[in-house]
Design a protein around this motif. Structure first.
Motif, PDB file in Angstrom:
ATOM      1  N   THR A   1      41.206  18.559  55.121  1.00  0.00           N
ATOM      2  CA  THR A   1      41.798  19.523  54.353  1.00  0.00           C
ATOM      3  C   THR A   1      40.984  20.078  52.997  1.00  0.00           C
ATOM      4  O   THR A   1      42.074  21.161  52.062  1.00  0.00           O
ATOM      5  CB  THR A   1      43.435  19.223  54.102  1.00  0.00           C
ATOM      6  N   ALA A   2      40.061  19.199  52.938  1.00  0.00           N
ATOM      7  CA  ALA A   2      39.370  20.013  51.721  1.00  0.00           C
ATOM      8  C   ALA A   2      39.328  21.146  51.364  1.00  0.00           C
ATOM      9  O   ALA A   2      39.795  21.112  50.274  1.00  0.00           O
ATOM     10  CB  ALA A   2      38.580  18.557  51.241  1.00  0.00           C
ATOM     11  N   SER A   3      38.203  21.349  52.664  1.00  0.00           N
ATOM     12  CA  SER A   3      37.896  23.048  51.943  1.00  0.00           C
ATOM     13  C   SER A   3      38.730  23.670  51.667  1.00  0.00           C
ATOM     14  O   SER A   3      39.498  24.949  51.230  1.00  0.00           O
ATOM     15  CB  SER A   3      37.481  23.265  52.878  1.00  0.00           C
ATOM     16  N   THR A   4      40.284  23.829  52.681  1.00  0.00           N
ATOM     17  CA  THR A   4      41.645  24.259  52.723  1.00  0.00           C
ATOM     18  C   THR A   4      42.034  24.468  51.122  1.00  0.00           C
ATOM     19  O   THR A   4      42.283  25.961  50.571  1.00  0.00           O
ATOM     20  CB  THR A   4      42.521  24.370  53.673  1.00  0.00           C
ATOM     21  N   LEU A   5      42.537  23.510  50.257  1.00  0.00           N
ATOM     22  CA  LEU A   5      43.115  22.971  49.437  1.00  0.00           C
ATOM     23  C   LEU A   5      42.085  23.812  48.324  1.00  0.00           C
ATOM     24  O   LEU A   5      42.560  24.665  47.481  1.00  0.00           O
ATOM     25  CB  LEU A   5      43.328  21.718  49.031  1.00  0.00           C
ATOM     26  N   ALA A   6      40.800  23.608  48.077  1.00  0.00           N
ATOM     27  CA  ALA A   6      39.799  24.155  47.616  1.00  0.00           C
ATOM     28  C   ALA A   6      40.111  25.179  47.604  1.00  0.00           C
ATOM     29  O   ALA A   6      39.701  25.997  45.941  1.00  0.00           O
ATOM     30  CB  ALA A   6      38.965  22.972  47.125  1.00  0.00           C
ATOM     31  N   ALA A   7      40.013  25.753  48.275  1.00  0.00           N
ATOM     32  CA  ALA A   7      40.181  27.917  48.778  1.00  0.00           C
ATOM     33  C   ALA A   7      41.040  27.803  48.267  1.00  0.00           C
ATOM     34  O   ALA A   7      41.089  28.969  47.385  1.00  0.00           O
ATOM     35  CB  ALA A   7      39.960  28.033  49.764  1.00  0.00           C
ATOM     36  N   LEU A   8      42.290  27.149  48.590  1.00  0.00           N
ATOM     37  CA  LEU A   8      43.698  27.615  48.025  1.00  0.00           C
ATOM     38  C   LEU A   8      43.749  27.581  46.461  1.00  0.00           C
ATOM     39  O   LEU A   8      44.430  29.132  45.583  1.00  0.00           O
ATOM     40  CB  LEU A   8      44.691  27.688  48.384  1.00  0.00           C
ATOM     41  N   GLN A   9      43.367  26.700  45.876  1.00  0.00           N
ATOM     42  CA  GLN A   9      43.653  26.462  44.294  1.00  0.00           C
ATOM     43  C   GLN A   9      42.310  27.700  43.771  1.00  0.00           C
ATOM     44  O   GLN A   9      42.314  28.482  42.542  1.00  0.00           O
ATOM     45  CB  GLN A   9      42.902  26.010  43.729  1.00  0.00           C
ATOM     46  N   SER A  10      41.262  27.785  44.089  1.00  0.00           N
ATOM     47  CA  SER A  10      39.985  28.749  43.726  1.00  0.00           C
ATOM     48  C   SER A  10      40.311  30.422  43.800  1.00  0.00           C
ATOM     49  O   SER A  10      39.910  31.386  43.585  1.00  0.00           O
ATOM     50  CB  SER A  10      38.486  28.785  44.222  1.00  0.00           C
ATOM     51  N   GLY A  11      40.627  30.726  45.112  1.00  0.00           N
ATOM     52  CA  GLY A  11      41.438  31.683  45.981  1.00  0.00           C
ATOM     53  C   GLY A  11      40.830  32.814  46.551  1.00  0.00           C
ATOM     54  O   GLY A  11      40.699  34.018  46.478  1.00  0.00           O
ATOM     55  N   MET A  12      39.761  31.955  46.677  1.00  0.00           N
ATOM     56  CA  MET A  12      38.686  32.284  48.300  1.00  0.00           C
ATOM     57  C   MET A  12      39.109  32.026  49.160  1.00  0.00           C
ATOM     58  O   MET A  12      38.326  32.669  49.930  1.00  0.00           O
ATOM     59  CB  MET A  12      37.537  31.543  47.345  1.00  0.00           C
ATOM     60  N   LEU A  13      40.011  31.652  49.650  1.00  0.00           N
ATOM     61  CA  LEU A  13      40.956  31.800  50.593  1.00  0.00           C
ATOM     62  C   LEU A  13      39.983  32.321  52.144  1.00  0.00           C
ATOM     63  O   LEU A  13      40.224  32.469  53.097  1.00  0.00           O
ATOM     64  CB  LEU A  13      42.311  31.006  50.816  1.00  0.00           C
ATOM     65  N   HIS A  14      40.637  33.978  51.274  1.00  0.00           N
ATOM     66  CA  HIS A  14      41.307  35.609  52.118  1.00  0.00           C
ATOM     67  C   HIS A  14      39.568  35.754  51.535  1.00  0.00           C
ATOM     68  O   HIS A  14      39.389  36.608  52.984  1.00  0.00           O
ATOM     69  CB  HIS A  14      42.011  36.389  50.943  1.00  0.00           C
TER      70      HIS A  14
END
Length: 270
Positions: free
Chosen positions: A152-165
């Motif tokens: 889950t590491a990248s997904t959680l980091a991407a959610l926090q940084s706004g990069m997921l989208h």
């Protein structure tokens, strides 16, 4: 078994020596040292630091009085580690080598630390081979401590940084969640090279398959890194203590283990 050239290239281009001083690095370093310490029973243990990078952990352990041998496949890291070793009260050895074929004798180490092999080796068979090598060089009743990156590491980091989208990031995260395979987008050259991100249950299975008896799986950063004001909190003694206490209280809770970017597994050779 040979480490992916992209992984070597990543480390040749990045500054691994400063990584633990930046971002969440100080939290990771402090927690890793605390977790490793729990599984060192002798004041002067023989310790193999496999994937030990530039020698941060080897230096710490050597200065505590342990006999440490660092093994790493990156020549740049070995050069930096040798410089650190010369400054230690009890210099450690730094040897070029790979986890799948350790240049070490059978039954010769009290503790084997696997820092990178469990996530830098994408093939399950290669990870098992690295674990079997750790088993081979461990003394009877010896301990392996291995560090893994959570699926889950990248997904959680991407959610926090706004990069997921970002489409490339979303695709990368989706693959990690589904298969554990981490393949960084070409458009993000500074990102960790090809890797495997574990589910806790798969990590346990691999360690058991290699012959070890699992003694526990522990969150490294736990939920602490989710503090909205983490960097401010880390420099406040009281808030830092609160974070570390929270992490320790929840470190073995299987329901929230996936919130921690890294996890550590401990196994014993019996």
């Amino acid at each position: 078994m040979q480490l992916d050239k992209k992984v070597i290239d990543f480390y040749n281009k990045s500054d691994e020596d400063s990584r633990l001083q930046l971002g969440l690095g100080p939290l990771e370093f402090e927690r890793n040292k605390e977790l490793i310490s729990r599984f060192i029973s002798n004041k002067s243990s023989h310790i193999a630091d496999v994937g030990g990078g530039t020698g941060h952990y080897a230096s710490w352990l050597s200065n505590l009085g342990h006999q440490v041998t660092l093994i790493d496949p990156v020549t740049k890291h070995i050069t930096a580690a040798e410089k650190k070793a010369r400054k230690c009260k009890k210099p450690f050895k730094a040897i070029i080598g790979e986890a799948g074929k350790l240049p070490l004798q059978d039954n010769s180490f009290d503790v084997v630390i696997l820092h990178g092999p469990l996530y830098h080796l994408q093939k399950e068979s290669d990870r098992i081979q690295a674990l079997k090598e750790a088993y081979r060089v461990c003394k009877p009743n010896g301990i392996v401590v291995g560090f893994a990156i959570n699926y889950t590491a990248s997904t959680l980091a991407a959610l926090q940084s706004g990069m997921l989208h970002n489409p490339e990031i979303f695709s990368m995260c989706s693959e990690e969640i589904s298969t554990g395979m981490h393949n960084p987008p070409v458009k993000f050259p500074g990102m960790l090279g090809p890797a495997y991100f574990h589910r806790p249950e798969i990590l346990k299975q691999e360690v058991e398959e290699s012959g070890f008896t699992v003694k526990g799986i522990f969150a490294v950063e736990g939920m602490g890194w989710l503090d909205k004001n983490f960097f401010e909190s880390w420099f406040s003694p009281k808030k830092k203590q609160n974070l570390l206490e929270l992490i320790q209280k929840t470190e073995s809770n299987p329901d929230i283990l996936s919130l921690s970017p890294h996890m550590m597994i401990a196994g014993q050779k019996e």
